[in-house]
Design a protein around this motif. Structure first.
Motif, PDB file in Angstrom:
ATOM      1  N   HIS A 100       0.842  -1.192   0.000  1.00 23.25           N
ATOM      2  CA  HIS A 100       0.000   0.000   0.000  1.00 23.25           C
ATOM      3  C   HIS A 100       0.876   1.241   0.000  1.00 23.25           C
ATOM      4  O   HIS A 100       2.012   1.216   0.467  1.00 23.25           O
ATOM      5  CB  HIS A 100      -0.880  -0.029   1.266  1.00 23.25           C
ATOM      6  CG  HIS A 100      -1.792   1.151   1.436  1.00 23.25           C
ATOM      7  ND1 HIS A 100      -1.426   2.264   2.159  1.00 23.25           N
ATOM      8  CD2 HIS A 100      -3.053   1.378   0.988  1.00 23.25           C
ATOM      9  CE1 HIS A 100      -2.430   3.129   2.153  1.00 23.25           C
ATOM     10  NE2 HIS A 100      -3.415   2.623   1.453  1.00 23.25           N
ATOM     11  N   VAL A 218       4.373  -2.112   6.507  1.00 27.23           N
ATOM     12  CA  VAL A 218       3.047  -1.643   6.084  1.00 27.23           C
ATOM     13  C   VAL A 218       2.685  -0.341   6.805  1.00 27.23           C
ATOM     14  O   VAL A 218       1.522  -0.080   7.097  1.00 27.23           O
ATOM     15  CB  VAL A 218       1.964  -2.722   6.328  1.00 27.23           C
ATOM     16  CG1 VAL A 218       2.187  -3.914   5.425  1.00 27.23           C
ATOM     17  CG2 VAL A 218       1.935  -3.157   7.791  1.00 27.23           C
ATOM     18  N   LEU A 221      -0.045   1.785   5.276  1.00 23.48           N
ATOM     19  CA  LEU A 221      -1.367   1.199   5.493  1.00 23.48           C
ATOM     20  C   LEU A 221      -1.854   1.488   6.907  1.00 23.48           C
ATOM     21  O   LEU A 221      -3.038   1.787   7.122  1.00 23.48           O
ATOM     22  CB  LEU A 221      -1.313  -0.305   5.249  1.00 23.48           C
ATOM     23  CG  LEU A 221      -2.642  -1.077   5.330  1.00 23.48           C
ATOM     24  CD1 LEU A 221      -3.627  -0.570   4.302  1.00 23.48           C
ATOM     25  CD2 LEU A 221      -2.388  -2.572   5.160  1.00 23.48           C
TER      26      LEU A 221
END
Length: 263
Positions: A100, A218, A221
């Protein structure tokens, strides 16, 4: 020795948002940002490279014109109106993660031998839109950490704040640290939202970058998830929801010094 942002750095950042007024609320989270000297980045001399795979990635299409052109062309164009297109540039940003990519704001720092001359704050919302606020002094003097610069708010970010009022910007570009403070002041003259992103800088090396990416693969995210989680909390507490307006054609604006009248 303190790490210079213009040599490349990892910045262990603490991000803080505090809302006041009808519903007071604040939240904090941590992340690792990178400070990337643009000349070295585009020459492929940094551990993090443009458009290369990895746990952390940096895509040209995530910045500037978002059409694949080099970042240096974009920032030179943005600085030309202030006569600062020949400054050295460092980009402070959160890299795209493994799954992401979302960056609420990236900062393009422009300096010459005397010091920091301008900061372009590239602000993105969760709808895929962006607006750039060019922060500099009209007389061209260097920016010091106590300076406050004001810009009219022209971009929809939060559905719980109107698209009016002003932003108050302040920056500290080190060495050894980075700090950015952006407060929103409503039409009533009261500060309705305070935000900051501050942290110590450490050397940007291949092993250090790899360790940071392993710890936070991440993080973009997580940042996006926290924004939506806080929005849900505000909605449940009865905060007024405002539908997203059409984005204005004007996607770049400039600051004035605090205390000066709007142009």
């Amino acid at each position: 020795m303190k790490v210079d942002l213009w040599s490349g750095a990892l910045i262990d950042t603490a991000i803080w948002h505090a809302r006041s007024g009808d519903i007071a609320r604040e939240f904090r989270y941590r992340a690792v940002h990178v400070a990337l000297p643009l000349a070295a980045l585009e020459a492929g001399k940094l551990p993090l490279r443009l458009d290369r795979p990895g746990l952390w990635r940096l895509r040209r299409s995530d910045y500037g014109w978002r059409d694949g052109r080099l970042p240096s062309n974009f920032i030179a164009d943005q600085l030309r109106s202030a006569g600062l297109e020949h400054c050295a540039i460092t980009l402070v940003t959160m890299p795209r993660g493994l799954l992401h990519g979302f960056n609420p704001v990236s900062f393009w720092l422009a300096r010459d031998d005397a010091g920091l001359r301008a900061v372009l704050a590239e602000v993105s919302n969760t709808f895929g839109e962006r607006h750039c606020y060019l922060c500099h002094h009209a007389d061209g003097r260097i920016i010091v950490p106590t300076d406050r610069m004001v810009a009219q708010k022209l971009f929809h970010v939060s559905p719980f704040l109107p698209r009016d009022g002003h932003y108050l910007f302040r920056f500290d570009a080190g060495p050894g640290r980075f700090g950015a403070w952006i407060d929103w002041i409503g039409e009533n003259g009261e500060t309705g939202l305070q935000t900051s992103m501050t942290g110590r800088a450490r050397a940007l090396t291949g092993p250090a970058l790899w360790r940071a990416a392993l710890r936070r693969p991440v993080q973009s995210l997580v940042a996006s998830g926290l924004i939506h989680w806080q929005a849900l909390k505000l909605a449940l507490r009865g905060a007024r929801y405002r539908s997203k307006p059409e984005q204005l054609d004007r996607t770049r604006s400039q600051t004035r010094d605090e205390g000066e009248r709007d142009a």
